[in-house]
Scaffold this motif. Sequence first.
Motif, PDB file in Angstrom:
ATOM      1  N   VAL A   1    -114.725 -21.682 -15.745  1.00  0.00           N
ATOM      2  CA  VAL A   1    -115.638 -21.984 -15.266  1.00  0.00           C
ATOM      3  C   VAL A   1    -116.526 -22.425 -16.189  1.00  0.00           C
ATOM      4  O   VAL A   1    -115.196 -21.916 -17.562  1.00  0.00           O
ATOM      5  N   ASP A   2    -117.104 -23.704 -16.052  1.00  0.00           N
ATOM      6  CA  ASP A   2    -117.640 -24.229 -17.356  1.00  0.00           C
ATOM      7  C   ASP A   2    -118.537 -22.849 -18.121  1.00  0.00           C
ATOM      8  O   ASP A   2    -119.101 -22.013 -17.768  1.00  0.00           O
ATOM      9  N   GLY A   3    -118.149 -23.033 -19.408  1.00  0.00           N
ATOM     10  CA  GLY A   3    -118.874 -22.405 -20.247  1.00  0.00           C
ATOM     11  C   GLY A   3    -118.785 -20.620 -19.779  1.00  0.00           C
ATOM     12  O   GLY A   3    -119.018 -19.668 -20.293  1.00  0.00           O
ATOM     13  N   GLY A   4    -117.595 -20.459 -19.528  1.00  0.00           N
ATOM     14  CA  GLY A   4    -117.166 -18.939 -19.783  1.00  0.00           C
ATOM     15  C   GLY A   4    -115.370 -19.220 -19.253  1.00  0.00           C
ATOM     16  O   GLY A   4    -114.204 -19.831 -19.071  1.00  0.00           O
ATOM     17  N   LEU A   5    -115.228 -17.738 -19.254  1.00  0.00           N
ATOM     18  CA  LEU A   5    -113.470 -17.158 -18.060  1.00  0.00           C
ATOM     19  C   LEU A   5    -113.493 -16.542 -17.050  1.00  0.00           C
ATOM     20  O   LEU A   5    -114.362 -15.460 -16.807  1.00  0.00           O
ATOM     21  N   GLN A   6    -112.322 -17.065 -16.560  1.00  0.00           N
ATOM     22  CA  GLN A   6    -112.881 -16.652 -14.818  1.00  0.00           C
ATOM     23  C   GLN A   6    -111.040 -15.440 -14.789  1.00  0.00           C
ATOM     24  O   GLN A   6    -110.371 -16.924 -14.675  1.00  0.00           O
ATOM     25  N   THR A   7    -111.009 -14.654 -14.505  1.00  0.00           N
ATOM     26  CA  THR A   7    -109.819 -14.531 -14.710  1.00  0.00           C
ATOM     27  C   THR A   7    -109.337 -13.946 -12.783  1.00  0.00           C
ATOM     28  O   THR A   7    -110.112 -13.185 -12.226  1.00  0.00           O
ATOM     29  N   ILE A   8    -108.448 -14.527 -12.203  1.00  0.00           N
ATOM     30  CA  ILE A   8    -107.889 -13.857 -10.526  1.00  0.00           C
ATOM     31  C   ILE A   8    -106.698 -13.358 -10.547  1.00  0.00           C
ATOM     32  O   ILE A   8    -106.197 -13.747 -11.338  1.00  0.00           O
ATOM     33  N   ALA A   9    -106.305 -12.765  -9.581  1.00  0.00           N
ATOM     34  CA  ALA A   9    -105.143 -12.455  -9.275  1.00  0.00           C
ATOM     35  C   ALA A   9    -104.421 -13.190  -7.936  1.00  0.00           C
ATOM     36  O   ALA A   9    -105.909 -12.622  -6.340  1.00  0.00           O
ATOM     37  N   VAL A  10    -103.849 -13.317  -7.890  1.00  0.00           N
ATOM     38  CA  VAL A  10    -103.448 -14.240  -6.255  1.00  0.00           C
ATOM     39  C   VAL A  10    -101.789 -14.029  -6.004  1.00  0.00           C
ATOM     40  O   VAL A  10    -101.047 -13.826  -7.045  1.00  0.00           O
ATOM     41  N   SER A  11    -101.547 -14.151  -4.763  1.00  0.00           N
ATOM     42  CA  SER A  11    -100.037 -13.612  -3.870  1.00  0.00           C
ATOM     43  C   SER A  11     -99.714 -15.230  -4.405  1.00  0.00           C
ATOM     44  O   SER A  11    -100.226 -16.004  -4.058  1.00  0.00           O
ATOM     45  N   LEU A  12     -98.232 -15.526  -4.878  1.00  0.00           N
ATOM     46  CA  LEU A  12     -97.719 -16.721  -4.653  1.00  0.00           C
ATOM     47  C   LEU A  12     -96.815 -16.806  -3.547  1.00  0.00           C
ATOM     48  O   LEU A  12     -95.954 -15.968  -3.090  1.00  0.00           O
ATOM     49  N   PRO A  13     -96.748 -18.312  -2.735  1.00  0.00           N
ATOM     50  CA  PRO A  13     -96.846 -19.518  -3.869  1.00  0.00           C
ATOM     51  C   PRO A  13     -98.618 -19.054  -4.094  1.00  0.00           C
ATOM     52  O   PRO A  13     -99.025 -19.352  -3.067  1.00  0.00           O
ATOM     53  N   ALA A  14     -99.268 -20.590  -4.727  1.00  0.00           N
ATOM     54  CA  ALA A  14    -100.697 -20.300  -4.235  1.00  0.00           C
ATOM     55  C   ALA A  14    -100.493 -21.822  -5.843  1.00  0.00           C
ATOM     56  O   ALA A  14     -99.329 -22.428  -6.636  1.00  0.00           O
TER      57      ALA A  14
END
Length: 90
Positions: A1-14
């Motif tokens: 994200v702008d000016g920061g860090l975003q960590t996400i968890a997704v199931s594959l395929p993505a």
Amino acid sequence: VDGGLQTIAVSLPAVVTADLRLNEPRYASLPNIMKAKKKPLEEKTAGDYGVDVAPRLEVVSVREPEGRKAGIKVGSVDELLGKLKEAGVI
């Protein structure tokens, strides 16, 4: 994200997209490049990650497209308009 860090968890395929400004390359120093050459490289297959790579498409047939028909030359704009009207283009 702008000016920061975003960590996400997704199931594959993505599908993941990124902004052009996200990629600011880091340049490795010569000592780190030399160290990297000496490290062992593990080779893994898709099966090691539990991914099924079996083909899901079946090719039924393959053929070349039909050749183009020869065109015609016209002598004037009026003749061109007449041919286009005959063909139903205009």
